[in-house]
Design a protein around this motif. Structure first.
Motif, PDB file in Angstrom:
ATOM      1  N   ILE A 110     103.832 -33.784   7.132  1.00 59.75           N
ATOM      2  CA  ILE A 110     104.072 -33.262   8.476  1.00 59.75           C
ATOM      3  C   ILE A 110     105.568 -33.268   8.775  1.00 59.75           C
ATOM      4  O   ILE A 110     106.135 -32.284   9.282  1.00 59.75           O
ATOM      5  CB  ILE A 110     103.312 -34.105   9.526  1.00 59.75           C
ATOM      6  CG1 ILE A 110     101.800 -33.962   9.328  1.00 59.75           C
ATOM      7  CG2 ILE A 110     103.706 -33.688  10.942  1.00 59.75           C
ATOM      8  CD1 ILE A 110     100.981 -34.899  10.192  1.00 59.75           C
ATOM      9  N   ASP A 111     106.217 -34.378   8.439  1.00 55.59           N
ATOM     10  CA  ASP A 111     107.652 -34.498   8.690  1.00 55.59           C
ATOM     11  C   ASP A 111     108.455 -33.523   7.845  1.00 55.59           C
ATOM     12  O   ASP A 111     109.453 -32.949   8.315  1.00 55.59           O
ATOM     13  CB  ASP A 111     108.111 -35.924   8.398  1.00 55.59           C
ATOM     14  CG  ASP A 111     107.530 -36.939   9.375  1.00 55.59           C
ATOM     15  OD1 ASP A 111     107.044 -36.529  10.442  1.00 55.59           O
ATOM     16  OD2 ASP A 111     107.554 -38.145   9.050  1.00 55.59           O
ATOM     17  N   ARG A 112     108.045 -33.320   6.594  1.00 53.79           N
ATOM     18  CA  ARG A 112     108.775 -32.394   5.718  1.00 53.79           C
ATOM     19  C   ARG A 112     108.653 -30.964   6.226  1.00 53.79           C
ATOM     20  O   ARG A 112     109.639 -30.213   6.233  1.00 53.79           O
ATOM     21  CB  ARG A 112     108.254 -32.494   4.284  1.00 53.79           C
ATOM     22  CG  ARG A 112     109.046 -31.628   3.311  1.00 53.79           C
ATOM     23  CD  ARG A 112     108.516 -31.692   1.903  1.00 53.79           C
ATOM     24  NE  ARG A 112     108.631 -33.035   1.327  1.00 53.79           N
ATOM     25  CZ  ARG A 112     108.365 -33.308   0.053  1.00 53.79           C
ATOM     26  NH1 ARG A 112     107.973 -32.331  -0.787  1.00 53.79           N
ATOM     27  NH2 ARG A 112     108.479 -34.536  -0.393  1.00 53.79           N
ATOM     28  N   ASP A 118     110.982 -25.827  10.908  1.00 53.32           N
ATOM     29  CA  ASP A 118     111.400 -25.654  12.301  1.00 53.32           C
ATOM     30  C   ASP A 118     112.743 -24.934  12.427  1.00 53.32           C
ATOM     31  O   ASP A 118     112.900 -24.090  13.325  1.00 53.32           O
ATOM     32  CB  ASP A 118     111.474 -27.010  13.009  1.00 53.32           C
ATOM     33  CG  ASP A 118     110.095 -27.549  13.385  1.00 53.32           C
ATOM     34  OD1 ASP A 118     109.095 -26.837  13.148  1.00 53.32           O
ATOM     35  OD2 ASP A 118     110.023 -28.681  13.900  1.00 53.32           O
ATOM     36  N   PRO A 119     113.734 -25.220  11.559  1.00 54.90           N
ATOM     37  CA  PRO A 119     115.003 -24.480  11.679  1.00 54.90           C
ATOM     38  C   PRO A 119     114.829 -22.969  11.504  1.00 54.90           C
ATOM     39  O   PRO A 119     115.567 -22.194  12.132  1.00 54.90           O
ATOM     40  CB  PRO A 119     115.858 -25.078  10.548  1.00 54.90           C
ATOM     41  CG  PRO A 119     115.332 -26.463  10.383  1.00 54.90           C
ATOM     42  CD  PRO A 119     113.843 -26.326  10.584  1.00 54.90           C
ATOM     43  N   LEU A 120     113.870 -22.552  10.688  1.00 54.86           N
ATOM     44  CA  LEU A 120     113.630 -21.109  10.529  1.00 54.86           C
ATOM     45  C   LEU A 120     113.006 -20.520  11.791  1.00 54.86           C
ATOM     46  O   LEU A 120     113.342 -19.392  12.194  1.00 54.86           O
ATOM     47  CB  LEU A 120     112.720 -20.858   9.331  1.00 54.86           C
ATOM     48  CG  LEU A 120     113.383 -20.543   7.980  1.00 54.86           C
ATOM     49  CD1 LEU A 120     114.133 -19.232   8.045  1.00 54.86           C
ATOM     50  CD2 LEU A 120     114.313 -21.668   7.569  1.00 54.86           C
ATOM     51  N   ARG A 131     110.093 -16.258  19.548  1.00 56.35           N
ATOM     52  CA  ARG A 131     109.780 -17.677  19.446  1.00 56.35           C
ATOM     53  C   ARG A 131     108.315 -17.843  19.045  1.00 56.35           C
ATOM     54  O   ARG A 131     107.414 -17.522  19.798  1.00 56.35           O
ATOM     55  CB  ARG A 131     110.039 -18.377  20.778  1.00 56.35           C
ATOM     56  CG  ARG A 131     109.449 -19.784  20.888  1.00 56.35           C
ATOM     57  CD  ARG A 131     109.964 -20.726  19.817  1.00 56.35           C
ATOM     58  NE  ARG A 131     111.353 -21.106  20.037  1.00 56.35           N
ATOM     59  CZ  ARG A 131     112.039 -21.884  19.199  1.00 56.35           C
ATOM     60  NH1 ARG A 131     111.458 -22.330  18.073  1.00 56.35           N
ATOM     61  NH2 ARG A 131     113.296 -22.186  19.446  1.00 56.35           N
ATOM     62  N   LEU A 132     108.100 -18.303  17.810  1.00 56.91           N
ATOM     63  CA  LEU A 132     106.754 -18.586  17.330  1.00 56.91           C
ATOM     64  C   LEU A 132     106.523 -20.092  17.428  1.00 56.91           C
ATOM     65  O   LEU A 132     107.421 -20.894  17.168  1.00 56.91           O
ATOM     66  CB  LEU A 132     106.581 -18.107  15.888  1.00 56.91           C
ATOM     67  CG  LEU A 132     106.780 -16.612  15.645  1.00 56.91           C
ATOM     68  CD1 LEU A 132     106.540 -16.270  14.171  1.00 56.91           C
ATOM     69  CD2 LEU A 132     105.867 -15.780  16.541  1.00 56.91           C
ATOM     70  N   THR A 133     105.285 -20.465  17.765  1.00 57.19           N
ATOM     71  CA  THR A 133     104.967 -21.863  18.021  1.00 57.19           C
ATOM     72  C   THR A 133     104.129 -22.447  16.899  1.00 57.19           C
ATOM     73  O   THR A 133     103.077 -21.895  16.561  1.00 57.19           O
ATOM     74  CB  THR A 133     104.201 -22.003  19.344  1.00 57.19           C
ATOM     75  OG1 THR A 133     104.980 -21.432  20.400  1.00 57.19           O
ATOM     76  CG2 THR A 133     103.916 -23.464  19.658  1.00 57.19           C
ATOM     77  N   PRO A 134     104.548 -23.551  16.299  1.00 64.27           N
ATOM     78  CA  PRO A 134     103.747 -24.179  15.247  1.00 64.27           C
ATOM     79  C   PRO A 134     102.526 -24.880  15.817  1.00 64.27           C
ATOM     80  O   PRO A 134     102.545 -25.360  16.955  1.00 64.27           O
ATOM     81  CB  PRO A 134     104.721 -25.189  14.626  1.00 64.27           C
ATOM     82  CG  PRO A 134     105.696 -25.498  15.714  1.00 64.27           C
ATOM     83  CD  PRO A 134     105.836 -24.232  16.514  1.00 64.27           C
ATOM     84  N   VAL A 135     101.460 -24.929  15.032  1.00 70.28           N
ATOM     85  CA  VAL A 135     100.228 -25.604  15.429  1.00 70.28           C
ATOM     86  C   VAL A 135      99.771 -26.491  14.274  1.00 70.28           C
ATOM     87  O   VAL A 135     100.111 -26.257  13.118  1.00 70.28           O
ATOM     88  CB  VAL A 135      99.115 -24.603  15.791  1.00 70.28           C
ATOM     89  CG1 VAL A 135      99.520 -23.759  16.983  1.00 70.28           C
ATOM     90  CG2 VAL A 135      98.784 -23.709  14.602  1.00 70.28           C
ATOM     91  N   SER A 136      98.979 -27.502  14.602  1.00 72.59           N
ATOM     92  CA  SER A 136      98.428 -28.388  13.579  1.00 72.59           C
ATOM     93  C   SER A 136      97.068 -27.885  13.139  1.00 72.59           C
ATOM     94  O   SER A 136      96.232 -27.517  13.972  1.00 72.59           O
ATOM     95  CB  SER A 136      98.297 -29.811  14.132  1.00 72.59           C
ATOM     96  OG  SER A 136      99.568 -30.335  14.464  1.00 72.59           O
TER      97      SER A 136
END
Length: 235
Positions: A110-112, A118-120, A131-136
């Motif tokens: 998760i951290d990697r 995230d920088p991309l 702006r795209l939002t990451p999801v789990s």
């Protein structure tokens, strides 16, 4: 030539400027695509690369070692006739972008993902106005409609030749953002490829390398790098 020749019949392949761009001639005869269209490309660099591929053929012509010719043929025979469909298909990757779907465990993965992806996404928010939002997890979560519209607009501005390269960049990596990062020169091919295979690299670290999977990955990497080179030849 209207189709691939079984054997070489020419002495010299030459890049020639024509009214609508550049073409390649074999002893003065214009090369044609498999669909019998004139092989006319947008830049001298691309025409010279194609001419070099034809010059490199020996007794028998091998399309497998002529990637620039193959991509140019695809742009002329396929993408130019289905431009809107291809553009829409690629723009749809934005709603399920690889960089947005994150692991739920272990924490180290998760951290990697966050550190490297995230920088991309931040870059895309600024450079692409999306702006795209990451999801789990892997369950689809719709992205912002305006962000997707902005990405789709950018895809539609490509030429058929550029879209041909972009198709491979996106479909091979699984990411519209990585595809744009390639075309915008934000990162080099090796860095982008590594980002696209972050999950696979993690699995290899945990369980070891699978030779067959590694061989397939090597072929995909080669195709990804070619797509970046082909895109650069379009301008």
């Amino acid at each position: 030539m209207s189709t691939w020749a079984a054997k070489r019949f020419w002495k010299e392949a030459t890049a020639i400027e024509v009214e609508t761009g550049w073409t390649v001639q074999l002893d003065g005869r214009g090369v044609r695509t498999p669909a019998k269209a004139p092989l006319v490309v947008p830049t001298r660099a691309m025409a010279q690369a194609i001419a070099a591929e034809w010059d490199a053929q020996e007794d028998k012509v091998d399309p497998n070692v002529m990637p620039v010719t193959r991509s140019a043929n695809a742009a002329i025979d396929k993408v130019s006739h289905q431009f809107n469909e291809v553009a829409q298909m690629l723009a749809a990757y934005g709603d399920s972008d690889l960089l947005c779907y994150r692991a739920t465990s272990p924490q180290a993965l998760i951290d990697r993902q966050a550190a490297r992806w995230d920088p991309l996404l931040d870059w895309a928010a600024t450079a692409l106005e999306a702006r795209l939002t990451p999801v789990s997890g892997v369950i689809h979560a719709p992205q912002d409609a305006q962000a997707l519209a902005n990405l789709a607009t950018r895809v539609s501005t490509f030429t058929p030749f550029e879209l041909t390269a972009f198709h491979d960049l996106v479909s091979i990596s699984g990411s519209l953002v990585l595809g744009f990062a390639a075309t915008e020169g934000h990162m080099d091919a090796a860095a982008l490829w590594d980002l696209s295979r972050l999950d696979e690299a993690w699995q290899e670290e945990q369980w070891g390398e699978d030779e067959e999977a590694s061989a397939q990955a090597a072929l995909k990497k080669q195709a990804f790098e070619h797509a970046m080179r082909f895109f650069s030849m379009c301008r």
